[in-house]
Design a protein around this motif. Structure first.
Motif, PDB file in Angstrom:
ATOM      1  N   LYS A  10       0.814  -1.215   0.000  1.00 36.01           N
ATOM      2  CA  LYS A  10       0.000   0.000   0.000  1.00 36.01           C
ATOM      3  C   LYS A  10       0.850   1.270   0.000  1.00 36.01           C
ATOM      4  O   LYS A  10       0.441   2.298  -0.534  1.00 36.01           O
ATOM      5  CB  LYS A  10      -0.932  -0.002   1.214  1.00 36.01           C
ATOM      6  N   GLU A  11       2.047   1.179   0.589  1.00 31.57           N
ATOM      7  CA  GLU A  11       2.895   2.372   0.685  1.00 31.57           C
ATOM      8  C   GLU A  11       3.623   2.683  -0.616  1.00 31.57           C
ATOM      9  O   GLU A  11       3.668   3.828  -1.049  1.00 31.57           O
ATOM     10  CB  GLU A  11       3.907   2.201   1.826  1.00 31.57           C
ATOM     11  N   THR A  12       4.208   1.668  -1.237  1.00 33.26           N
ATOM     12  CA  THR A  12       5.039   1.900  -2.426  1.00 33.26           C
ATOM     13  C   THR A  12       4.311   1.638  -3.736  1.00 33.26           C
ATOM     14  O   THR A  12       4.773   2.057  -4.798  1.00 33.26           O
ATOM     15  CB  THR A  12       6.277   1.001  -2.386  1.00 33.26           C
ATOM     16  N   GLN A  35      -5.428   0.818  -9.866  1.00 33.81           N
ATOM     17  CA  GLN A  35      -4.862   0.960  -8.524  1.00 33.81           C
ATOM     18  C   GLN A  35      -3.532   1.720  -8.517  1.00 33.81           C
ATOM     19  O   GLN A  35      -2.971   1.976  -7.461  1.00 33.81           O
ATOM     20  CB  GLN A  35      -4.658  -0.420  -7.894  1.00 33.81           C
ATOM     21  N   GLY A  36      -3.033   2.067  -9.705  1.00 30.90           N
ATOM     22  CA  GLY A  36      -1.769   2.795  -9.802  1.00 30.90           C
ATOM     23  C   GLY A  36      -0.573   1.972  -9.358  1.00 30.90           C
ATOM     24  O   GLY A  36       0.354   2.503  -8.720  1.00 30.90           O
ATOM     25  N   LEU A  37      -0.556   0.704  -9.718  1.00 28.65           N
ATOM     26  CA  LEU A  37       0.480  -0.203  -9.245  1.00 28.65           C
ATOM     27  C   LEU A  37       1.636  -0.319 -10.238  1.00 28.65           C
ATOM     28  O   LEU A  37       1.476  -0.103 -11.439  1.00 28.65           O
ATOM     29  CB  LEU A  37      -0.111  -1.594  -9.010  1.00 28.65           C
ATOM     30  N   ARG A  38       2.796  -0.672  -9.686  1.00 28.48           N
ATOM     31  CA  ARG A  38       3.970  -0.966 -10.506  1.00 28.48           C
ATOM     32  C   ARG A  38       4.230  -2.463 -10.418  1.00 28.48           C
ATOM     33  O   ARG A  38       4.671  -2.972  -9.393  1.00 28.48           O
ATOM     34  CB  ARG A  38       5.196  -0.180 -10.007  1.00 28.48           C
ATOM     35  N   LEU A  39       3.929  -3.175 -11.506  1.00 24.80           N
ATOM     36  CA  LEU A  39       4.004  -4.625 -11.511  1.00 24.80           C
ATOM     37  C   LEU A  39       5.443  -5.086 -11.717  1.00 24.80           C
ATOM     38  O   LEU A  39       6.058  -4.814 -12.747  1.00 24.80           O
ATOM     39  CB  LEU A  39       3.099  -5.172 -12.614  1.00 24.80           C
ATOM     40  N   GLY A  84      11.788 -21.396   1.022  1.00 24.77           N
ATOM     41  CA  GLY A  84      12.402 -20.527   2.014  1.00 24.77           C
ATOM     42  C   GLY A  84      12.763 -19.141   1.524  1.00 24.77           C
ATOM     43  O   GLY A  84      13.030 -18.253   2.336  1.00 24.77           O
ATOM     44  N   GLU A  85      12.762 -18.943   0.214  1.00 19.88           N
ATOM     45  CA  GLU A  85      13.099 -17.626  -0.321  1.00 19.88           C
ATOM     46  C   GLU A  85      11.922 -16.668  -0.158  1.00 19.88           C
ATOM     47  O   GLU A  85      10.772 -17.086  -0.013  1.00 19.88           O
ATOM     48  CB  GLU A  85      13.494 -17.729  -1.792  1.00 19.88           C
ATOM     49  N   LYS A  86      12.231 -15.390  -0.196  1.00 14.46           N
ATOM     50  CA  LYS A  86      11.213 -14.350  -0.085  1.00 14.46           C
ATOM     51  C   LYS A  86      11.098 -13.592  -1.395  1.00 14.46           C
ATOM     52  O   LYS A  86      12.101 -13.284  -2.036  1.00 14.46           O
ATOM     53  CB  LYS A  86      11.559 -13.378   1.045  1.00 14.46           C
ATOM     54  N   ILE A  87       9.863 -13.303  -1.775  1.00 10.49           N
ATOM     55  CA  ILE A  87       9.601 -12.454  -2.932  1.00 10.49           C
ATOM     56  C   ILE A  87       9.123 -11.110  -2.376  1.00 10.49           C
ATOM     57  O   ILE A  87       8.051 -11.026  -1.763  1.00 10.49           O
ATOM     58  CB  ILE A  87       8.537 -13.070  -3.852  1.00 10.49           C
ATOM     59  N   GLU A  88       9.926 -10.091  -2.572  1.00 15.05           N
ATOM     60  CA  GLU A  88       9.636  -8.788  -1.970  1.00 15.05           C
ATOM     61  C   GLU A  88       8.976  -7.844  -2.964  1.00 15.05           C
ATOM     62  O   GLU A  88       9.337  -7.809  -4.140  1.00 15.05           O
ATOM     63  CB  GLU A  88      10.934  -8.174  -1.433  1.00 15.05           C
ATOM     64  N   PHE A  89       8.008  -7.099  -2.479  1.00 12.75           N
ATOM     65  CA  PHE A  89       7.357  -6.054  -3.268  1.00 12.75           C
ATOM     66  C   PHE A  89       7.089  -4.892  -2.315  1.00 12.75           C
ATOM     67  O   PHE A  89       6.245  -4.966  -1.437  1.00 12.75           O
ATOM     68  CB  PHE A  89       6.089  -6.557  -3.963  1.00 12.75           C
ATOM     69  N   GLY A  90       7.860  -3.832  -2.490  1.00 11.92           N
ATOM     70  CA  GLY A  90       7.796  -2.724  -1.550  1.00 11.92           C
ATOM     71  C   GLY A  90       8.224  -3.173  -0.169  1.00 11.92           C
ATOM     72  O   GLY A  90       9.265  -3.821  -0.002  1.00 11.92           O
ATOM     73  N   LYS A  91       7.415  -2.867   0.829  1.00 13.05           N
ATOM     74  CA  LYS A  91       7.728  -3.240   2.211  1.00 13.05           C
ATOM     75  C   LYS A  91       7.074  -4.562   2.614  1.00 13.05           C
ATOM     76  O   LYS A  91       7.109  -4.934   3.793  1.00 13.05           O
ATOM     77  CB  LYS A  91       7.287  -2.118   3.160  1.00 13.05           C
ATOM     78  N   ARG A  92       6.494  -5.248   1.676  1.00 14.92           N
ATOM     79  CA  ARG A  92       5.845  -6.524   1.948  1.00 14.92           C
ATOM     80  C   ARG A  92       6.608  -7.649   1.253  1.00 14.92           C
ATOM     81  O   ARG A  92       7.400  -7.415   0.346  1.00 14.92           O
ATOM     82  CB  ARG A  92       4.388  -6.518   1.460  1.00 14.92           C
TER      83      ARG A  92
END
Length: 200
Positions: A10-12, A35-39, A84-92
């Motif tokens: 929601k922030e980025t 939603q103005g998102l950056r995919l 175990g890996e993380k997929i990051e998008f902004g602060k989530r």
């Protein structure tokens, strides 16, 4: 009956799309635009046999979009992801959990706060994915669901890749208690059940 998920910070406004379908790309991109998102990433829970992934089409229309899938899927992708890996998008972020059984390369994705899990075809509402093709294994699927999904909090929302009755979600606790294939069954009982189902 086939579900696609768009997750975003929601922030980025950074976003990822899970299990896009080729014939629904226009719908999904409309949501992203509204939603103005950056995919950032197009991610697949596994290589699908019942529909064509929309990741390739998205890459043609979204500059810089990267595709992701498990290496065990044998599918082509910009980036291979593993347990175990993380997929990051902004602060989530979502955490990858390997859940082989429906196919060798099946993955589930757990929210950073464990509020929901995207289960792909491993765990469906009141069911599970078939195990008689694409290197399927009923034994592996039983252990995957019990170790990687049923270990999550009971209130964790289950978001499957499909549902043929119009249902959109369940919970881990509900599936542990009521799933006719996976609740209160032993691995041997589950294997026999899946063998019988594949005969019909």
């Amino acid at each position: 009956s086939t579900y696609t998920y768009v997750l975003y910070c929601k922030e980025t406004k950074d976003a990822i799309i899970i299990d896009p379908v080729d014939v629904q790309i226009d719908r999904d991109l409309k949501v992203v635009q509204e939603q103005g998102l950056r995919l950032l990433y197009g991610v697949n829970t596994h290589m699908h046999a019942d529909h064509v992934t929309g990741t390739g089409l998205l890459k043609q229309r979204v500059p810089g979009l990267k595709s992701m899938i498990s290496k065990e899927s044998t599918a082509k992708a910009d980036q291979y992801i593993a347990h175990g890996e993380k997929i990051e998008f902004g602060k989530r972020h979502i955490t990858v959990r390997a859940t082989p059984g429906h196919t060798d390369g099946c993955l589930c994705f757990v929210a950073d706060d464990e509020s929901f899990v995207l289960t792909g075809d491993a765990l469906l509402i009141g069911g599970c994915g078939r195990t008689d093709f694409q290197q399927g294994s009923s034994t592996d699927l039983f252990h995957s669901v019990h170790k990687q999904i049923f270990s999550l909090p009971g209130e964790c929302v289950v978001c499957p890749a499909h549902d043929y009755k119009g249902r959109t979600h369940s919970t881990v606790g509900c599936e542990m208690a009521t799933n006719p294939r996976l609740a209160k069954t032993t691995v041997d009982e589950f294997v026999q059940l899946m063998t019988d189902l594949c005969k019909t």
